[in-house]
Scaffold this active site. Structure first.
Site, PDB file in Angstrom:
ATOM      1  N   SER A 133      -2.835  -7.669   2.817  1.00 54.20           N
ATOM      2  CA  SER A 133      -3.153  -7.585   4.280  1.00 54.20           C
ATOM      3  C   SER A 133      -3.427  -8.844   5.084  1.00 54.20           C
ATOM      4  O   SER A 133      -2.888  -9.123   6.070  1.00 54.20           O
ATOM      5  CB  SER A 133      -4.273  -6.553   4.581  1.00 54.20           C
ATOM      6  OG  SER A 133      -3.966  -5.202   4.300  1.00 54.20           O
ATOM      7  N   HIS A 165       1.054  -1.114   0.109  1.00 53.48           N
ATOM      8  CA  HIS A 165       0.133  -0.030   0.010  1.00 53.48           C
ATOM      9  C   HIS A 165       0.971   1.262  -0.138  1.00 53.48           C
ATOM     10  O   HIS A 165       0.764   2.004  -0.897  1.00 53.48           O
ATOM     11  CB  HIS A 165      -0.893   0.150   1.117  1.00 53.48           C
ATOM     12  CG  HIS A 165      -1.818  -1.081   1.312  1.00 53.48           C
ATOM     13  ND1 HIS A 165      -2.075  -1.682   2.593  1.00 53.48           N
ATOM     14  CD2 HIS A 165      -2.656  -1.402   0.460  1.00 53.48           C
ATOM     15  CE1 HIS A 165      -3.064  -2.750   2.440  1.00 53.48           C
ATOM     16  NE2 HIS A 165      -3.332  -2.745   1.201  1.00 53.48           N
ATOM     17  N   LYS A 213     -16.285  -6.988   4.317  1.00 49.13           N
ATOM     18  CA  LYS A 213     -15.085  -7.403   5.168  1.00 49.13           C
ATOM     19  C   LYS A 213     -15.395  -6.913   6.644  1.00 49.13           C
ATOM     20  O   LYS A 213     -15.804  -6.084   7.086  1.00 49.13           O
ATOM     21  CB  LYS A 213     -13.949  -6.770   4.764  1.00 49.13           C
ATOM     22  CG  LYS A 213     -13.636  -7.362   3.455  1.00 49.13           C
ATOM     23  CD  LYS A 213     -12.071  -6.481   3.087  1.00 49.13           C
ATOM     24  CE  LYS A 213     -11.446  -6.908   1.678  1.00 49.13           C
ATOM     25  NZ  LYS A 213     -10.422  -6.405   1.546  1.00 49.13           N
ATOM     26  N   ARG A 251      -2.043  -6.130  -8.478  1.00 45.21           N
ATOM     27  CA  ARG A 251      -0.879  -7.362  -8.157  1.00 45.21           C
ATOM     28  C   ARG A 251      -0.865  -8.358  -9.039  1.00 45.21           C
ATOM     29  O   ARG A 251       0.211  -8.781  -9.640  1.00 45.21           O
ATOM     30  CB  ARG A 251      -1.152  -7.884  -6.859  1.00 45.21           C
ATOM     31  CG  ARG A 251      -0.796  -7.002  -5.597  1.00 45.21           C
ATOM     32  CD  ARG A 251      -1.238  -7.592  -4.478  1.00 45.21           C
ATOM     33  NE  ARG A 251      -2.811  -7.143  -4.373  1.00 45.21           N
ATOM     34  CZ  ARG A 251      -3.595  -7.082  -3.575  1.00 45.21           C
ATOM     35  NH1 ARG A 251      -3.117  -7.719  -2.227  1.00 45.21           N
ATOM     36  NH2 ARG A 251      -5.060  -7.112  -3.448  1.00 45.21           N
TER      37      ARG A 251
HETATM   38  N1  LIG Z   1       0.976  -5.350  -2.705  1.00 41.02           N
HETATM   39  C1  LIG Z   1       0.165  -4.629  -3.363  1.00 41.02           C
HETATM   40  N2  LIG Z   1       0.801  -3.984  -4.487  1.00 41.02           N
HETATM   41  C2  LIG Z   1      -0.031  -3.011  -5.321  1.00 41.02           C
HETATM   42  N3  LIG Z   1      -1.240  -2.953  -4.934  1.00 41.02           N
HETATM   43  C3  LIG Z   1      -1.878  -3.423  -3.556  1.00 41.02           C
HETATM   44  C4  LIG Z   1      -1.092  -4.314  -2.976  1.00 41.02           C
HETATM   45  N4  LIG Z   1      -1.799  -4.680  -2.001  1.00 41.02           N
HETATM   46  C5  LIG Z   1      -3.205  -4.160  -1.868  1.00 41.02           C
HETATM   47  N5  LIG Z   1      -3.006  -3.152  -3.187  1.00 41.02           N
HETATM   48  C6  LIG Z   1      -3.794  -2.469  -3.525  1.00 41.02           C
HETATM   49  O1  LIG Z   1      -4.411  -1.737  -2.741  1.00 41.02           O
HETATM   50  C7  LIG Z   1      -5.919  -1.169  -2.668  1.00 41.02           C
HETATM   51  C8  LIG Z   1      -6.553  -1.596  -1.378  1.00 41.02           C
HETATM   52  O2  LIG Z   1      -6.370  -2.892  -1.113  1.00 41.02           O
HETATM   53  P1  LIG Z   1      -6.913  -3.770   0.341  1.00 41.02           P
HETATM   54  O3  LIG Z   1      -7.221  -2.813   1.279  1.00 41.02           O
HETATM   55  O4  LIG Z   1      -7.707  -4.603  -0.005  1.00 41.02           O
HETATM   56  O5  LIG Z   1      -5.550  -4.461   0.673  1.00 41.02           O
HETATM   57  P2  LIG Z   1      -5.211  -6.005   0.621  1.00 41.02           P
HETATM   58  O6  LIG Z   1      -3.672  -5.939   0.814  1.00 41.02           O
HETATM   59  O7  LIG Z   1      -5.767  -6.612  -0.676  1.00 41.02           O
HETATM   60  O8  LIG Z   1      -6.033  -6.473   1.902  1.00 41.02           O
HETATM   61  P3  LIG Z   1      -6.932  -7.768   1.747  1.00 41.02           P
HETATM   62  O9  LIG Z   1      -6.175  -9.093   1.916  1.00 41.02           O
HETATM   63  O10 LIG Z   1      -7.650  -7.543   3.234  1.00 41.02           O
HETATM   64  O11 LIG Z   1      -7.732  -7.739   0.867  1.00 41.02           O
HETATM   65  C9  LIG Z   1      -6.531  -2.077  -3.839  1.00 41.02           C
HETATM   66  O12 LIG Z   1      -6.514  -1.250  -4.853  1.00 41.02           O
HETATM   67  C10 LIG Z   1      -5.231  -3.020  -3.947  1.00 41.02           C
HETATM   68  O13 LIG Z   1      -5.321  -3.770  -5.323  1.00 41.02           O
HETATM   69 MG   LIG Z   2      -7.633  -6.967  -1.311  1.00 44.46          MG
END
Ligand SMILES: Nc1ncnc2c1ncn2[C@@H]1O[C@H](COP(=O)(O)OP(=O)(O)OP(=O)(O)O)[C@@H](O)[C@H]1O
Ligand SMILES: [Mg+2]
Length: 159
Positions: free
Chosen positions: A128, A17, A41, A90
């Site tokens: 996450s 993030h 969620k 991703r």
């Molecule tokens: N490692 C990463 N690289 C690039 N973008 C990311 C990454 N992790 C999350 N994002 C992007 O950040 C935004 C917010 O994602 P989110 O809060 O769902 O996080 P997450 O890591 O996917 O968590 P969860 O596992 O709870 O879904 C989304 O647009 C997601 O695609």
């Molecule tokens: Mg997500």
């Protein structure tokens, strides 16, 4: 001068993030990081905790502002004159859902565009959920979440 909004649940914030936030802050004049209440969620961290962690890790970024939103993302964007929604990608697994959301958001607010930013290779495996799983099982999350919030995250998950 373009304002963008980067929404997510940030439950909790990861290096993936933060990477998207930093790169966006170099492109747009103002970036809102919007902590959303996702009705699908059940978060492990409260809205306040998620916001506070983001505030801590974006302290050095002058044009980044952390907000919390509920309701429609497009309305939150329009209210703040943000014409760009930033989504991180991703893998193809992110694509189908995000693409559908982008089209729906376009339908809801034609003046707001979704832009996808590709993950940095080194964070392409990071989410996450996976961080929480590893932490709960006693694994090391160094380098996966920002240093300033790592101990708080571990403490919360291992309670
Ligand atoms: N490692 C990463 N690289 C690039 N973008 C990311 C990454 N992790 C999350 N994002 C992007 O950040 C935004 C917010 O994602 P989110 O809060 O769902 O996080 P997450 O890591 O996917 O968590 P969860 O596992 O709870 O879904 C989304 O647009 C997601 O695609
Ligand atoms: Mg997500």
């Amino acid at each position: 001068m373009t304002t963008a909004i980067y929404p997510g649940s940030f439950d909790p914030v990861t290096m993936g993030h933060l990477d998207i936030i930093r790169r966006s802050a170099r492109i747009f004049s103002h970036v809102y990081v919007a902590v959303a209440q996702n009705p699908h969620k059940k978060p492990d961290f409260s809205l306040e905790q998620r916001r506070d962690y983001l505030l801590k890790v974006t302290r050095d970024l002058d044009n980044v502002e952390v907000i919390t939103i509920d309701g429609l993302l497009v309305e939150a964007a329009q209210k703040r004159n943000a014409r760009i929604i930033i989504k991180g990608l991703r893998a193809m697994t992110d694509f189908e859902y995000e693409f559908q959301m982008a089209l729906m958001n376009k339908k809801l607010g034609n003046d707001v565009e979704t832009l996808f930013m590709a993950t940095s290779t080194k964070y392409s495996f990071l989410s996450s959920s996976l961080v929480k799983e590893v932490a709960r099982l006693g694994g090391c999350i160094d380098g996966l979440v920002p240093e300033e919030v790592r101990e708080d995250i571990l403490a919360q998950l291992r309670r």
